[in-house]
Design an enzyme around this catalytic site. Structure first.
Site, PDB file in Angstrom:
ATOM      1  N   ASP A  30       0.825  -1.330  -0.163  1.00 34.17           N
ATOM      2  CA  ASP A  30      -0.067   0.073  -0.087  1.00 34.17           C
ATOM      3  C   ASP A  30       0.900   1.232  -0.015  1.00 34.17           C
ATOM      4  O   ASP A  30       1.845   1.197   0.608  1.00 34.17           O
ATOM      5  CB  ASP A  30      -0.983  -0.023   1.042  1.00 34.17           C
ATOM      6  CG  ASP A  30      -1.988   1.112   1.146  1.00 34.17           C
ATOM      7  OD1 ASP A  30      -1.522   2.315   1.101  1.00 34.17           O
ATOM      8  OD2 ASP A  30      -3.056   0.884   1.096  1.00 34.17           O
ATOM      9  N   ILE A  31       0.721   2.287  -0.948  1.00 30.76           N
ATOM     10  CA  ILE A  31       1.334   3.211  -0.983  1.00 30.76           C
ATOM     11  C   ILE A  31       1.500   4.287   0.345  1.00 30.76           C
ATOM     12  O   ILE A  31       2.325   4.765   0.583  1.00 30.76           O
ATOM     13  CB  ILE A  31       0.894   4.361  -2.388  1.00 30.76           C
ATOM     14  CG1 ILE A  31       1.786   5.303  -2.813  1.00 30.76           C
ATOM     15  CG2 ILE A  31      -0.356   4.870  -1.972  1.00 30.76           C
ATOM     16  CD1 ILE A  31       1.632   5.654  -4.243  1.00 30.76           C
ATOM     17  N   ASN A  87     -12.410  -2.932   3.357  1.00 29.13           N
ATOM     18  CA  ASN A  87     -13.568  -1.880   3.547  1.00 29.13           C
ATOM     19  C   ASN A  87     -14.392  -2.058   2.330  1.00 29.13           C
ATOM     20  O   ASN A  87     -14.050  -2.108   1.425  1.00 29.13           O
ATOM     21  CB  ASN A  87     -12.734  -0.610   3.553  1.00 29.13           C
ATOM     22  CG  ASN A  87     -11.878  -0.508   4.732  1.00 29.13           C
ATOM     23  OD1 ASN A  87     -12.101  -0.811   5.866  1.00 29.13           O
ATOM     24  ND2 ASN A  87     -10.858   0.326   4.538  1.00 29.13           N
ATOM     25  N   HIS A 100      -9.933  -5.105  -2.177  1.00 26.78           N
ATOM     26  CA  HIS A 100      -8.740  -5.361  -1.754  1.00 26.78           C
ATOM     27  C   HIS A 100      -8.913  -5.424  -0.271  1.00 26.78           C
ATOM     28  O   HIS A 100      -9.935  -4.990   0.371  1.00 26.78           O
ATOM     29  CB  HIS A 100      -8.039  -4.139  -2.248  1.00 26.78           C
ATOM     30  CG  HIS A 100      -8.453  -2.677  -1.597  1.00 26.78           C
ATOM     31  ND1 HIS A 100      -9.594  -2.009  -2.284  1.00 26.78           N
ATOM     32  CD2 HIS A 100      -8.299  -1.835  -0.630  1.00 26.78           C
ATOM     33  CE1 HIS A 100      -9.571  -0.879  -1.713  1.00 26.78           C
ATOM     34  NE2 HIS A 100      -9.009  -0.903  -0.366  1.00 26.78           N
ATOM     35  N   HIS A 102      -6.728  -5.204   3.412  1.00 30.25           N
ATOM     36  CA  HIS A 102      -5.410  -4.691   3.689  1.00 30.25           C
ATOM     37  C   HIS A 102      -5.053  -5.937   4.594  1.00 30.25           C
ATOM     38  O   HIS A 102      -5.877  -6.459   5.572  1.00 30.25           O
ATOM     39  CB  HIS A 102      -5.840  -3.766   4.644  1.00 30.25           C
ATOM     40  CG  HIS A 102      -6.465  -2.325   3.808  1.00 30.25           C
ATOM     41  ND1 HIS A 102      -5.392  -1.469   3.301  1.00 30.25           N
ATOM     42  CD2 HIS A 102      -7.632  -2.299   3.370  1.00 30.25           C
ATOM     43  CE1 HIS A 102      -6.351  -0.330   2.966  1.00 30.25           C
ATOM     44  NE2 HIS A 102      -7.469  -0.975   2.687  1.00 30.25           N
TER      45      HIS A 102
HETATM   46  P1  AMP Z   1      -9.447   1.723   0.781  1.00 28.36           P
HETATM   47  O1  AMP Z   1      -9.610   2.933   1.712  1.00 28.36           O
HETATM   48  O2  AMP Z   1      -9.840   0.781   1.886  1.00 28.36           O
HETATM   49  O3  AMP Z   1     -10.348   1.808  -0.153  1.00 28.36           O
HETATM   50  O4  AMP Z   1      -7.879   1.719   0.736  1.00 28.36           O
HETATM   51  C1  AMP Z   1      -7.513   2.101  -0.442  1.00 28.36           C
HETATM   52  C2  AMP Z   1      -5.790   1.980  -0.419  1.00 28.36           C
HETATM   53  O5  AMP Z   1      -5.190   2.107  -1.609  1.00 28.36           O
HETATM   54  C3  AMP Z   1      -5.577   3.055   0.433  1.00 28.36           C
HETATM   55  O6  AMP Z   1      -4.741   2.609   1.574  1.00 28.36           O
HETATM   56  C4  AMP Z   1      -4.318   3.666  -0.531  1.00 28.36           C
HETATM   57  O7  AMP Z   1      -2.978   4.000   0.346  1.00 28.36           O
HETATM   58  C5  AMP Z   1      -3.954   2.854  -1.417  1.00 28.36           C
HETATM   59  N1  AMP Z   1      -3.597   2.975  -2.653  1.00 28.36           N
HETATM   60  C6  AMP Z   1      -4.153   3.952  -3.376  1.00 28.36           C
HETATM   61  N2  AMP Z   1      -3.470   4.095  -4.683  1.00 28.36           N
HETATM   62  C7  AMP Z   1      -2.384   3.150  -4.682  1.00 28.36           C
HETATM   63  C8  AMP Z   1      -1.692   2.963  -5.598  1.00 28.36           C
HETATM   64  N3  AMP Z   1      -1.438   3.471  -6.756  1.00 28.36           N
HETATM   65  N4  AMP Z   1      -0.480   2.095  -5.078  1.00 28.36           N
HETATM   66  C9  AMP Z   1      -0.502   1.376  -3.842  1.00 28.36           C
HETATM   67  N5  AMP Z   1      -1.739   1.721  -3.062  1.00 28.36           N
HETATM   68  C10 AMP Z   1      -2.483   2.489  -3.360  1.00 28.36           C
END
Ligand code: AMP
Ligand code: ZN
Length: 142
Positions: A30-31, A87, A100, A102
């Site tokens: 995760d970024i 989520n 996804h 986490h």
């Molecule tokens: P959610 O809030 O559960 O939808 O989580 C989405 C997650 O995606 C967040 O924790 C972001 O940091 C992560 N995210 C968004 N764009 C990227 C990306 N390009 N590479 C890796 N993680 C990402």
């Protein structure tokens, strides 16, 4: 799906830091790194959220969780535990609408990650709990 950021990552059109990949799933960092090693596990098939999974997709994705969790834990002796978080819906903090999971390794109780469960034990009578459960039971399909 063309305008989905995770589909673009799966296709290799935008970069990611991969930790595991097979024919059906991809896991990448995760970024935002809630804690070091914070990983996202995604199905390669575009599916918006858990509500849209069929049994086969659930078996495919969720079966991968233990080995990825074990690999994360084994990667750093400081990791003492791991939270799995998924989520579904904006109200539940979903911001990317490609499902996804986490995996968030835990280093201590003070590692800047927390989940708050309000305790509403006293708010419900047994009859109220039974009515809630019956409402759910009535909707469970196959
Ligand atoms: P959610 O809030 O559960 O939808 O989580 C989405 C997650 O995606 C967040 O924790 C972001 O940091 C992560 N995210 C968004 N764009 C990227 C990306 N390009 N590479 C890796 N993680 C990402
Ligand atoms: Zn997608």
């Amino acid at each position: 799906m063309t305008d989905c950021i995770f589909c673009k990552i799966i296709a290799g059109d935008i970069p990611s830091v991969k930790v595991y990949e097979d024919d059906d799933v991809l896991a990448f960092l995760d970024i935002s790194q809630a804690t070091p090693g914070h990983t996202l596990l995604v199905p390669k098939t575009h599916v918006a959220d858990l509500f849209a999974y069929d049994t086969a997709l659930a078996e495919t994705v969720f079966a991968r969780l233990p080995k990825i969790a074990r690999a994360i834990k084994a990667s750093d002796p400081r990791i003492l535990g791991l939270n799995v978080l998924n989520n579904n819906g904006e109200v539940a903090y979903q911001s990317v609408f490609h499902s996804h999971i986490h995996l968030i390794p835990r280093y201590s109780e003070d590692d800047d990650f927390s989940i708050h469960f309000g305790d509403h034990t006293a708010d419900y009578t047994p009859a109220q709990l039974e009515a809630i459960a019956e409402g759910i039971r009535a909707k469970v399909g196959d």
